[in-house]
Motif scaffolding. Sequence first.
Motif, PDB file in Angstrom:
ATOM      1  N   ILE A   1      22.198 -14.399  36.941  1.00 34.13           N
ATOM      2  CA  ILE A   1      24.162 -14.726  37.351  1.00 34.13           C
ATOM      3  C   ILE A   1      24.779 -14.967  36.197  1.00 34.13           C
TER       4      ILE A   1
ATOM      5  N   ASN B   1      28.725  -8.335  41.556  1.00 29.14           N
ATOM      6  CA  ASN B   1      28.131  -9.653  40.265  1.00 29.14           C
ATOM      7  C   ASN B   1      29.488 -10.935  39.898  1.00 29.14           C
ATOM      8  N   PRO B   2      29.721 -11.678  41.117  1.00 33.54           N
ATOM      9  CA  PRO B   2      30.240 -13.015  40.721  1.00 33.54           C
ATOM     10  C   PRO B   2      30.446 -13.571  39.389  1.00 33.54           C
TER      11      PRO B   2
ATOM     12  N   ALA C   1      27.311 -17.357  45.052  1.00 36.30           N
ATOM     13  CA  ALA C   1      27.357 -16.352  44.165  1.00 36.30           C
ATOM     14  C   ALA C   1      26.904 -15.566  45.243  1.00 36.30           C
TER      15      ALA C   1
ATOM     16  N   LEU D   1      31.163 -16.876  37.654  1.00 32.44           N
ATOM     17  CA  LEU D   1      30.933 -18.340  38.053  1.00 32.44           C
ATOM     18  C   LEU D   1      31.979 -18.996  36.226  1.00 32.44           C
TER      19      LEU D   1
ATOM     20  N   ARG E   1      23.876 -20.955  43.648  1.00 27.99           N
ATOM     21  CA  ARG E   1      23.889 -19.949  43.817  1.00 27.99           C
ATOM     22  C   ARG E   1      24.315 -19.751  45.210  1.00 27.99           C
TER      23      ARG E   1
END
Length: 144
Positions: free
Chosen positions: A66, A28-29, A17, A31, A14
């Motif tokens: 996420i 809007n990364p 991000a 991961l 988190r």
Amino acid sequence: MAAGRRAGRRGEPRATARGLTRNFGIANPRLAFAGYNPHGGESGQIGREEIDIIMPAIEQLISEGIDATGPFAPDAMFHARARETYDVAMCTYHDQALIPLKALAFDSAVNTTLGLPVPRTSVDHGTACDIAWQGKADPNSLFE
């Protein structure tokens, strides 16, 4: 690239991000999580960390909105085409993240810590205590 000690460790993905959004403007990364075991555990045949730890963490992050994917086989997630599919690689241990980074950019890589209230960077080659004050250390990653 970012490295976490464990994919499910509370807060690290988190914070990564949030840091990508705050420090790098990535709205809007994406991961991508590396598996812990060779070949991502081979569906539990080589190890269960992917099934028992990493997948539940990814599912939790997805439920929070996420963009998290994986776990991916670590030996195949760092080539150029794979890197186009994510903004950060979340690795399960230190060398898993730093080997590809140093192979790609040993003299120019910059280690960035995300999730802190202030920017924190360091040269990626480490402290180089063995050559300190000898005029041998390459300062290029400081300039980066």
